[in-house]
Design a protein around this motif. Sequence first.
Motif, PDB file in Angstrom:
ATOM      1  N   VAL A  97      43.611  38.797  41.061  1.00 29.87           N
ATOM      2  CA  VAL A  97      43.714  37.422  41.559  1.00 29.87           C
ATOM      3  C   VAL A  97      43.437  36.474  40.401  1.00 29.87           C
ATOM      4  O   VAL A  97      42.357  36.482  39.811  1.00 29.87           O
ATOM      5  CB  VAL A  97      42.724  37.176  42.713  1.00 29.87           C
ATOM      6  N   HIS A  98      44.413  35.648  40.068  1.00 30.59           N
ATOM      7  CA  HIS A  98      44.328  34.720  38.940  1.00 30.59           C
ATOM      8  C   HIS A  98      44.344  33.282  39.439  1.00 30.59           C
ATOM      9  O   HIS A  98      44.768  33.028  40.561  1.00 30.59           O
ATOM     10  CB  HIS A  98      45.517  34.952  37.997  1.00 30.59           C
ATOM     11  N   PRO A  99      43.923  32.322  38.597  1.00 33.83           N
ATOM     12  CA  PRO A  99      43.381  32.489  37.256  1.00 33.83           C
ATOM     13  C   PRO A  99      41.996  33.146  37.304  1.00 33.83           C
ATOM     14  O   PRO A  99      41.186  32.796  38.161  1.00 33.83           O
ATOM     15  CB  PRO A  99      43.273  31.059  36.715  1.00 33.83           C
ATOM     16  N   GLN A 100      41.737  34.041  36.343  1.00 36.61           N
ATOM     17  CA  GLN A 100      40.422  34.625  36.210  1.00 36.61           C
ATOM     18  C   GLN A 100      40.301  35.245  34.827  1.00 36.61           C
ATOM     19  O   GLN A 100      41.264  35.261  34.046  1.00 36.61           O
ATOM     20  CB  GLN A 100      40.150  35.673  37.289  1.00 36.61           C
ATOM     21  N   PHE A 101      39.112  35.746  34.523  1.00 41.31           N
ATOM     22  CA  PHE A 101      38.853  36.456  33.287  1.00 41.31           C
ATOM     23  C   PHE A 101      39.925  37.530  33.108  1.00 41.31           C
ATOM     24  O   PHE A 101      40.208  38.296  34.031  1.00 41.31           O
ATOM     25  CB  PHE A 101      37.461  37.079  33.368  1.00 41.31           C
ATOM     26  N   THR A 102      40.520  37.582  31.931  1.00 40.94           N
ATOM     27  CA  THR A 102      41.702  38.418  31.740  1.00 40.94           C
ATOM     28  C   THR A 102      41.393  39.864  31.368  1.00 40.94           C
ATOM     29  O   THR A 102      42.286  40.713  31.405  1.00 40.94           O
ATOM     30  CB  THR A 102      42.600  37.814  30.647  1.00 40.94           C
ATOM     31  N   VAL A 130      46.726  35.887  50.975  1.00 40.13           N
ATOM     32  CA  VAL A 130      47.705  35.896  49.883  1.00 40.13           C
ATOM     33  C   VAL A 130      47.720  37.242  49.168  1.00 40.13           C
ATOM     34  O   VAL A 130      48.634  37.517  48.385  1.00 40.13           O
ATOM     35  CB  VAL A 130      47.443  34.764  48.867  1.00 40.13           C
ATOM     36  N   VAL A 131      46.730  38.086  49.425  1.00 38.78           N
ATOM     37  CA  VAL A 131      46.687  39.416  48.820  1.00 38.78           C
ATOM     38  C   VAL A 131      47.502  40.373  49.684  1.00 38.78           C
ATOM     39  O   VAL A 131      47.301  40.437  50.902  1.00 38.78           O
ATOM     40  CB  VAL A 131      45.236  39.916  48.691  1.00 38.78           C
ATOM     41  N   PRO A 132      48.432  41.116  49.099  1.00 40.87           N
ATOM     42  CA  PRO A 132      49.261  42.037  49.897  1.00 40.87           C
ATOM     43  C   PRO A 132      48.419  43.030  50.696  1.00 40.87           C
ATOM     44  O   PRO A 132      47.421  43.562  50.192  1.00 40.87           O
ATOM     45  CB  PRO A 132      50.099  42.759  48.838  1.00 40.87           C
ATOM     46  N   ASP A 133      48.828  43.278  51.923  1.00 36.69           N
ATOM     47  CA  ASP A 133      48.060  44.164  52.806  1.00 36.69           C
ATOM     48  C   ASP A 133      47.893  45.558  52.221  1.00 36.69           C
ATOM     49  O   ASP A 133      46.867  46.217  52.451  1.00 36.69           O
ATOM     50  CB  ASP A 133      48.740  44.272  54.172  1.00 36.69           C
ATOM     51  N   ASP A 134      48.895  46.047  51.486  1.00 41.23           N
ATOM     52  CA  ASP A 134      48.841  47.420  51.007  1.00 41.23           C
ATOM     53  C   ASP A 134      48.236  47.540  49.608  1.00 41.23           C
ATOM     54  O   ASP A 134      48.263  48.625  49.017  1.00 41.23           O
ATOM     55  CB  ASP A 134      50.226  48.062  51.032  1.00 41.23           C
ATOM     56  N   ALA A 135      47.687  46.459  49.077  1.00 43.11           N
ATOM     57  CA  ALA A 135      46.991  46.551  47.788  1.00 43.11           C
ATOM     58  C   ALA A 135      45.748  47.405  47.962  1.00 43.11           C
ATOM     59  O   ALA A 135      44.920  47.132  48.833  1.00 43.11           O
ATOM     60  CB  ALA A 135      46.624  45.165  47.281  1.00 43.11           C
ATOM     61  N   ASP A 136      45.627  48.464  47.159  1.00 42.99           N
ATOM     62  CA  ASP A 136      44.456  49.336  47.295  1.00 42.99           C
ATOM     63  C   ASP A 136      43.415  49.090  46.206  1.00 42.99           C
ATOM     64  O   ASP A 136      42.366  49.718  46.197  1.00 42.99           O
ATOM     65  CB  ASP A 136      44.854  50.806  47.336  1.00 42.99           C
ATOM     66  N   LEU A 137      43.697  48.165  45.299  1.00 42.32           N
ATOM     67  CA  LEU A 137      42.714  47.683  44.328  1.00 42.32           C
ATOM     68  C   LEU A 137      42.919  46.189  44.157  1.00 42.32           C
ATOM     69  O   LEU A 137      44.044  45.734  43.875  1.00 42.32           O
ATOM     70  CB  LEU A 137      42.870  48.379  42.979  1.00 42.32           C
ATOM     71  N   VAL A 138      41.851  45.424  44.352  1.00 45.49           N
ATOM     72  CA  VAL A 138      41.896  43.974  44.190  1.00 45.49           C
ATOM     73  C   VAL A 138      40.751  43.572  43.270  1.00 45.49           C
ATOM     74  O   VAL A 138      39.607  43.994  43.466  1.00 45.49           O
ATOM     75  CB  VAL A 138      41.767  43.237  45.540  1.00 45.49           C
ATOM     76  N   VAL A 139      41.072  42.771  42.260  1.00 45.97           N
ATOM     77  CA  VAL A 139      40.064  42.301  41.316  1.00 45.97           C
ATOM     78  C   VAL A 139      39.986  40.783  41.408  1.00 45.97           C
ATOM     79  O   VAL A 139      41.013  40.091  41.351  1.00 45.97           O
ATOM     80  CB  VAL A 139      40.394  42.716  39.867  1.00 45.97           C
ATOM     81  N   ILE A 140      38.760  40.270  41.532  1.00 40.01           N
ATOM     82  CA  ILE A 140      38.563  38.821  41.657  1.00 40.01           C
ATOM     83  C   ILE A 140      37.215  38.454  41.063  1.00 40.01           C
ATOM     84  O   ILE A 140      36.281  39.267  41.050  1.00 40.01           O
ATOM     85  CB  ILE A 140      38.665  38.376  43.133  1.00 40.01           C
ATOM     86  N   ARG A 164      40.805  50.472  50.370  1.00 43.29           N
ATOM     87  CA  ARG A 164      40.913  49.487  49.289  1.00 43.29           C
ATOM     88  C   ARG A 164      39.584  49.356  48.575  1.00 43.29           C
ATOM     89  O   ARG A 164      38.532  49.324  49.196  1.00 43.29           O
ATOM     90  CB  ARG A 164      41.327  48.123  49.849  1.00 43.29           C
ATOM     91  N   THR A 165      39.642  49.246  47.233  1.00 49.57           N
ATOM     92  CA  THR A 165      38.475  48.908  46.427  1.00 49.57           C
ATOM     93  C   THR A 165      38.614  47.480  45.944  1.00 49.57           C
ATOM     94  O   THR A 165      39.654  47.112  45.383  1.00 49.57           O
ATOM     95  CB  THR A 165      38.338  49.854  45.216  1.00 49.57           C
ATOM     96  N   VAL A 166      37.600  46.678  46.181  1.00 51.54           N
ATOM     97  CA  VAL A 166      37.547  45.306  45.669  1.00 51.54           C
ATOM     98  C   VAL A 166      36.530  45.273  44.533  1.00 51.54           C
ATOM     99  O   VAL A 166      35.345  45.567  44.745  1.00 51.54           O
ATOM    100  CB  VAL A 166      37.149  44.299  46.769  1.00 51.54           C
ATOM    101  N   VAL A 167      36.993  44.943  43.344  1.00 53.72           N
ATOM    102  CA  VAL A 167      36.111  44.810  42.192  1.00 53.72           C
ATOM    103  C   VAL A 167      35.827  43.325  42.003  1.00 53.72           C
ATOM    104  O   VAL A 167      36.738  42.531  41.739  1.00 53.72           O
ATOM    105  CB  VAL A 167      36.738  45.416  40.928  1.00 53.72           C
ATOM    106  N   LEU A 168      34.559  42.968  42.161  1.00 43.36           N
ATOM    107  CA  LEU A 168      34.138  41.571  42.188  1.00 43.36           C
ATOM    108  C   LEU A 168      33.311  41.264  40.945  1.00 43.36           C
ATOM    109  O   LEU A 168      32.224  41.811  40.759  1.00 43.36           O
ATOM    110  CB  LEU A 168      33.321  41.314  43.457  1.00 43.36           C
ATOM    111  N   ASP A 169      33.829  40.388  40.106  1.00 40.55           N
ATOM    112  CA  ASP A 169      33.156  40.007  38.864  1.00 40.55           C
ATOM    113  C   ASP A 169      32.218  38.833  39.155  1.00 40.55           C
ATOM    114  O   ASP A 169      32.661  37.704  39.340  1.00 40.55           O
ATOM    115  CB  ASP A 169      34.203  39.621  37.819  1.00 40.55           C
ATOM    116  N   GLU A 170      30.916  39.119  39.181  1.00 47.18           N
ATOM    117  CA  GLU A 170      29.906  38.073  39.414  1.00 47.18           C
ATOM    118  C   GLU A 170      29.138  37.743  38.130  1.00 47.18           C
ATOM    119  O   GLU A 170      27.949  37.431  38.165  1.00 47.18           O
ATOM    120  CB  GLU A 170      28.933  38.511  40.508  1.00 47.18           C
ATOM    121  N   ALA A 171      29.814  37.771  36.991  1.00 45.37           N
ATOM    122  CA  ALA A 171      29.141  37.536  35.712  1.00 45.37           C
ATOM    123  C   ALA A 171      28.477  36.169  35.640  1.00 45.37           C
ATOM    124  O   ALA A 171      27.507  35.988  34.896  1.00 45.37           O
ATOM    125  CB  ALA A 171      30.132  37.698  34.560  1.00 45.37           C
TER     126      ALA A 171
END
Length: 341
Positions: A97-102, A130-140, A164-171
């Motif tokens: 999910v953009h814009p975000q850390f690249t 807005v994220v596709p239902d069949d996305a099995d990895l989401v990064v935000i 689905r795995t959601v990788v959440l960047d809380e830096a």
Amino acid sequence: MGAPDEVDLRHHGDAEVGDGLADFAVNVRTGMPPAWLAERLRASVAGLAAYPDPRPARRAVARRHGRAAEEVLLTSGAAEAFVLFARVLQPRRAVVVHPQFTEPEAALRAAGHAVERVVLGKDFTLDPDVVPDDADLVVIGNPTNPTSVLHPASTVAALARPGRTVVLDEAFMDCVPGEPETLATRLPAGIAVIRSLTKTWGLAGLRAGYVLTDPRLTARLAEVQPLWAVSTPALVAIEACSTPDAVAEAEEWAVRLATERNRLAAELTARGLYVVPEARASFLCLRVPDALGIRALLRQRGYAVRRGDTFPGLGKDWLRIAVRDRASNEALLKVLGELGI
């Protein structure tokens, strides 16, 4: 759905600084680390003959977030965590999910994964639909770099679903007083939270971060991580910065930061610039006509700011500006005024 375009995903704020420029490009807190932490780091050198023992720091992180130690993996900064996920996971449909850390997308691509981009619309607020239902990895990210937008925890949690795995960047979450939208303490099923000590404690050169997720995924990540990946000084820093006193100190800074960030945002908005609203991190994202030209003029005047065109979803009319102390921010505003902004 944004199609991948040719942007330099490996361009980061540190490439903007140097040559004596005043640094408004890197999102690391200046004047850090504090004296008490620097002293502990110096003392840690006496133990460098022994291999690093991550257990005390791991327990400290677990206590800090109310998690079990088995849910914690210590990493050489958040950047290593992104690489570990890219090595372990085999997504059929990976979405960033953009814009975000690249760096998360760069790590996935380097590991051979195809990556789709979802680019958020106006004001860069998150709509889980807005994220596709069949996305099995989401990064935000949350709050998101470079937009400084803080998404509601419930909205981010709504991304989770079976398979689905959601990788959440809380830096940058410790920039937010009270961290009301963190998922680190809640850790819904299917969500992995990445945290970093780099920003608040001024430890970019030390590389100190961690992952919080379910024990099975933690173990899988650990299997592909090199032995002794986190150095003894970094472990000392992680343990020290996870104590209640350190968390309280970071909270006091976050409160002061919020006041100065809001003031700077108001000043820039009053000049007719579009500043992404409701900024909650240690930087502002703003749209400036001919941003690259303004960036070049600022460099001539001794100021480095972060170009926005290397972030998918932004473009050549965007800049990111770190929030510094009031005197430094006033100096930057003065120069911008002299440039007609």
